[in-house]
Enzyme design. Structure first.
Site, short mmCIF file in Angstrom:
data_model
loop_
_atom_site.label_atom_id
_atom_site.label_comp_id
_atom_site.label_asym_id
_atom_site.label_seq_id
_atom_site.Cartn_x
_atom_site.Cartn_y
_atom_site.Cartn_z
N VAL C 77 0.86 -1.17 0.00
CA VAL C 77 0.00 0.00 0.00
C VAL C 77 0.90 1.23 0.00
O VAL C 77 1.82 1.34 0.82
CB VAL C 77 -0.89 -0.03 1.27
CG1 VAL C 77 -1.66 1.27 1.42
CG2 VAL C 77 -1.84 -1.21 1.23
N CYS C 78 0.65 2.16 -0.91
CA CYS C 78 1.48 3.37 -0.99
C CYS C 78 1.32 4.23 0.26
O CYS C 78 0.20 4.58 0.64
CB CYS C 78 1.09 4.19 -2.21
SG CYS C 78 1.78 5.86 -2.16
#
Lengths: 129, 102, 130
Positions: C77-78
């Site tokens: 997940v960024c």
């Protein structure tokens, strides 16, 4: 045998960021720019394309005070410092929206649809936002 | 091999299909998924575009998305191939790269 | 073949997350390697364990977590997109002074460089979005 990415220099791939969405209405333009900035640190061959409504991202004179959002368009001017020197704009997309290269916040290279298609074909990785 | 272009938007709402068709070179492939499947059907305002595209391109549509939307394989423009997710995976590996027309 | 996946939309609002999940399952069944699934934009919402879809609906996050466990998938997940949207792991919650974290099992939070690396290392990158 060493994998190509284990070599000292590391592989260089051709990355193209394809921007097809207008700014502010959705977050794609802003967050796409964030990826572009990060990509500069990886010494890849990066090109940035603006087509369809993506050409609106580069429109000069954006003033977002009245909508409470951050004007991120000056960041396009900073790209040169990240070694991302060429911003490609598709001629047909620009002209059909009544815009010319003079309306753009940075100097751009205008490519006709067929030239852009050839450039796309040369890429290894296409990231579309 | 050339490029695989995926299209996930209805051609009646967005320009994704036009974008893909106008930037696909001879030998490239178009795969219509999600709401993109409405572009693959016979007897619509865009059917002729697909028929023309079939002269130079391979055109595919994702069967599960077609069925989910109440459409059947015989409603698809002749020459458009129906694939499942395994077929989608095969296309990704057969073609050099993938461009998603979102 | 080694594949990477980019998911740009959250679950439920758009089909993109479902499509990505079905694609990944099919690719794994065919014996391909998924180098990484990267979640960006609203795609980071795939990684919250706090979502409670109705019982007769699919739980996309749980499906990702199961795949992560059974196939050692790397679900990233960024961090910048996650912070904007309130997706935190334990470390980030502590660092930001928040009272709890919500990252789902099998997901990890990391930088955008992981997306570029996914593009470099995989033979194909497939984008799912809106």
């Amino acid at each position: 045998m060493a994998e190509p990415w284990e070599e000292e220099e590391g592989p260089v791939k051709k990355f193209m960021f394809v921007n097809r969405k207008a700014p502010y209405g959705t977050i794609y333009a802003l967050e796409s720019l964030e990826v572009v900035l990060i990509s500069a640190a990886f010494d890849q061959d990066v090109s940035l394309v603006f087509m369809d409504d993506g050409v609106y991202q580069l429109k000069k004179g954006q003033d977002t005070k009245g909508i409470g959002m951050k004007n991120f368009s000056p960041t396009y001017r900073a790209l040169e410092g990240y070694d991302i020197e060429t911003l490609y704009v598709e001629k047909e997309s620009m002209e059909s929206r009544g815009l010319s290269a003079d309306d753009m916040i940075v100097p751009v290279e205008v490519l006709g649809k067929d030239e852009l298609t050839s450039l796309m074909e040369e890429q290894d990785v296409l990231l579309s936002f | 091999m050339a490029m695989l272009h995926t299209v996930n938007k209805s051609p009646f709402e967005k320009r994704s299909l036009d974008g893909a068709l106008s930037h696909a070179v001879n030998g490239a492939a178009i795969l219509m998924i999600e709401d993109g499947i409405y572009g693959a059907l016979k007897g619509t305002a865009v059917s002729s575009k697909i028929e023309k595209a079939l002269e130079t391109l391979k055109v595919y549509v994702l069967g599960p998305d077609l069925k989910a939307r109440g459409m059947t394989e015989d409603q698809v423009v002749d020459g458009v191939k129906v694939v499942d997710y395994a077929g989608f995976v095969d296309l990704v590996t057969e073609y050099d790269k993938v461009q998603a027309w979102l | 073949m080694k594949l990477s996946i980019l998911v740009n939309e959250g679950p439920y609002q758009h089909q993109a997350a479902d499509s990505a999940l079905q694609f990944v399952k099919a690719a794994l069944e065919k014996g391909h390697e998924i180098f990484r699934v990267f979640f960006y934009h609203d795609g980071v919402n795939n990684g919250t364990r706090f979502a409670i879809p109705p019982q007769d609906d699919r739980n996309i996050t749980v499906e990702w977590s199961k795949l992560a466990e059974s196939h050692k998938l790397d679900l990233v997940v960024c961090i910048a997109a996650a912070q904007r949207r309130g997706i935190l792991d334990e470390n980030e919650a502590k660092r930001q002074g928040k009272s709890g974290d919500n990252i789902a099992p099998g997901f990890r939070i990391s930088g955008l460089g992981q997306l570029i690396e996914a593009g470099i290392q995989a033979e194909r990158l497939v984008v799912f979005g809106d």
